[in-house]
Design a protein around this motif. Structure first.
Motif, PDB file in Angstrom:
ATOM      1  N   MET A 131     -12.958  33.676  -3.950  1.00  0.00           N
ATOM      2  CA  MET A 131     -13.169  34.418  -5.186  1.00  0.00           C
ATOM      3  C   MET A 131     -13.119  35.923  -4.943  1.00  0.00           C
ATOM      4  SD  MET A 131     -13.745  34.277  -8.416  1.00  0.00           S
ATOM      5  CE  MET A 131     -14.423  35.222  -9.773  1.00  0.00           C
ATOM      6  N   ILE A 133     -10.544  39.326  -6.539  1.00  0.00           N
ATOM      7  CA  ILE A 133     -11.067  40.393  -7.398  1.00  0.00           C
ATOM      8  C   ILE A 133     -10.106  41.572  -7.497  1.00  0.00           C
ATOM      9  CG2 ILE A 133     -12.891  42.124  -7.596  1.00  0.00           C
ATOM     10  CD1 ILE A 133     -14.883  40.053  -6.690  1.00  0.00           C
ATOM     11  N   ALA A 167     -16.491  38.584 -12.325  1.00  0.00           N
ATOM     12  CA  ALA A 167     -16.225  38.428 -10.887  1.00  0.00           C
ATOM     13  C   ALA A 167     -17.047  39.410 -10.072  1.00  0.00           C
ATOM     14  CB  ALA A 167     -14.724  38.633 -10.618  1.00  0.00           C
ATOM     15  N   TRP A 202     -20.634  38.289 -10.082  1.00  0.00           N
ATOM     16  CA  TRP A 202     -20.843  37.133  -9.211  1.00  0.00           C
ATOM     17  C   TRP A 202     -20.862  37.558  -7.751  1.00  0.00           C
ATOM     18  CZ3 TRP A 202     -17.640  34.965  -5.451  1.00  0.00           C
ATOM     19  CH2 TRP A 202     -18.023  33.699  -4.983  1.00  0.00           C
ATOM     20  N   SER A 203     -19.984  38.516  -7.382  1.00  0.00           N
ATOM     21  CA  SER A 203     -19.893  38.929  -5.972  1.00  0.00           C
ATOM     22  C   SER A 203     -20.880  40.026  -5.611  1.00  0.00           C
ATOM     23  CB  SER A 203     -18.471  39.418  -5.672  1.00  0.00           C
ATOM     24  OG  SER A 203     -18.181  40.597  -6.419  1.00  0.00           O
TER      25      SER A 203
END
Length: 463
Positions: free
Chosen positions: A1, A5, A365, A368-369
């Motif tokens: 993931m 990005i 994203a 989430w990261s």
């Protein structure tokens, strides 16, 4: 993931940049029209010019003989009511209705004959071949019938008026045409879509678009002296000009391979040195406008089909067929570009929606990261801020124009209806491209009409 990005950020950034620049160009174009509109309004007020009323177009001053042309294909459900209503409403000393139908459309023929038997002001003209063909082909049949009757009766018609089978005509419109055609070759009245209580959003978005088109854009075109396209309804053309156009086109005034013969007719008049007028008149001082009213498509599918025909005829086939008039001034070129920009604006609009999705995915994203979201370039921020200001101004102008024509309730609805209009435009563009590609492969042009609804007497109150 995490590895994806940067890709998501890049897509979001590039799509937003493309859409933002596209919106900025379109916004500046619209702002220029708004400025011209406001300057025109200020000048009219400064000179104390008032909007004419029907009293300025007396019956006693009418000297012309008018033929009202109504092409019809598969209109059995509305044509009878439309003809009876028209016969009862028109206030002019010398006019006649010519209704065109196809020999394989028996239901429509029966409805027309049912009215014609009771009133000799109605003439039925059948095309020489089965339908559907194009609206222009049917109009040419009507034109021949008008010329034939005028020659046989030794009383030629001086002008021809265009209407559709679903139109609610205004009682005084023929008087306006008669008087104003002494000063011009074509006359266009405003078109005001009827508010459909069963389709506030799809049918309603036509209210917003015509409030702008006939409340702001056509008056500006007239003030600038630019070419004036016709709407196909609520318009009149002098018989002399139609004869000139027919001579230029090899004998017929309406181009039978055109999907938007009305639009092109207005441009042809200008190319021949003729003059077109957009006339706004009121019934009484401060009263309702002399305008044509009709219900517009109420479902998404029918709205898409109609918009696709307009896009194909004006922005695709029309661009290819009539191009850019040699020797025309900047005003005419500017207006033609505005007419054709709809098909160019669709990719910008589609990319804008992609940008919104991409930025949403990018934010999710990064969230989430746990990384920081990509910064927006200062230049892009400036463009986005300018677009926001232009959008607010555009919405305010639309709200004002819709309020003037329909009141506050419809004005407030016009704001969320912008999204409905965008959806219809996106779907119509796809259909228009497919249809245009088919014609390039040799597919014959057909009358891609939609089902119509004619209002009852209660709905006509005040129209």
């Amino acid at each position: 993931m995490a590895a994806s990005i940067p890709w998501i950020d890049g897509i979001a950034r590039e799509t937003m940049l493309f859409a933002a620049v596209g919106f900025l160009i379109g916004g500046i174009d619209d702002l220029a029209i708004d400025i011209a509109y406001l300057i025109r309004a200020i000048r009219r007020r400064w000179r104390q010019r008032t909007t004419p009323t029907l009293a300025d177009f007396p019956v006693e001053g009418c000297t012309g003989r008018l033929a009202v042309l109504i092409p019809a294909w598969d209109e059995s459900s509305v044509i009878g009511a439309m003809l009876r209503t028209t016969l009862a409403r028109f206030d002019h000393p010398d006019w006649r209705l010519y209704v065109g139908a196809y020999p394989n459309d028996r239901a429509t023929i029966a409805a027309i004959v049912g009215v014609a038997i009771a009133d000799n002001r109605v003439r039925l003209a059948l095309t020489p071949h089965p339908g559907p063909t194009t609206k222009a082909d049917c109009l040419n049949t009507l034109w021949r019938a008008v010329l034939s009757d005028g020659a046989r009766e030794e009383r030629p018609f001086t002008a021809m008026v265009l209407h559709d089978a679903e139109d609610v005509v205004h009682p005084g419109e023929l008087r306006v045409y008669d008087h104003m055609l002494a000063h011009a070759d074509t006359v266009q009245l405003p078109v005001l879509p009827l508010a459909d209580p069963g389709s506030r959003w799809v049918s309603g978005h036509y209210i917003d678009e015509f409030a702008e088109a006939h409340g702001r854009q056509l008056p500006v075109r007239g003030a600038l002296g630019a070419e004036l396209p016709l709407a196909g309804v609520g318009c009149a053309i002098s018989a002399a000009m139609l004869a000139r156009i027919a001579e230029r086109r090899g004998g017929l005034p309406f181009d039978e391979i055109s999907l938007t013969e009305d639009y092109e007719l207005g441009l042809t008049v200008r190319a021949l040195g003729g003059r077109g007028l957009f006339v706004r008149a009121l019934e009484t001082p401060g009263g309702s406008p002399v305008a044509v009213r009709a219900y517009f498509p109420a479902t998404l599918d029918t709205a898409v089909r109609q918009k696709a025909r307009w896009m194909t005829g004006i922005a695709l086939a029309g661009w290819d067929r009539i191009g850019w008039q040699a020797g025309a001034g900047w005003r005419d070129h500017w207006m033609r570009m505005r007419d054709r920009r709809a098909i160019l604006a669709i990719p910008v609009l589609a990319v804008a929606y992609v940008a919104l999705v991409a930025w949403g995915l990018a934010l999710l994203a990064h969230l989430w990261s746990g990384s920081a979201a990509a910064a927006i370039d200062p230049a892009l921020q400036l463009v986005l801020a300018a677009n926001l200001c232009l959008l607010v101004w555009r919405v305010a102008m639309r709200w004002t124009l819709v309020r003037q024509a329909y009141g506050r309730d419809e004005a407030w609805r016009s704001i969320p209806r912008i999204l409905v209009g965008n959806l219809v435009a996106l779907l119509a563009a796809r259909r228009a491209v497919i249809r245009y590609a088919a014609t390039l492969r040799g597919r014959p042009v057909r009358w891609d009409k939609t089902a119509h609804h004619f209002p009852n007497l209660a709905e006509l109150h005040g129209a």
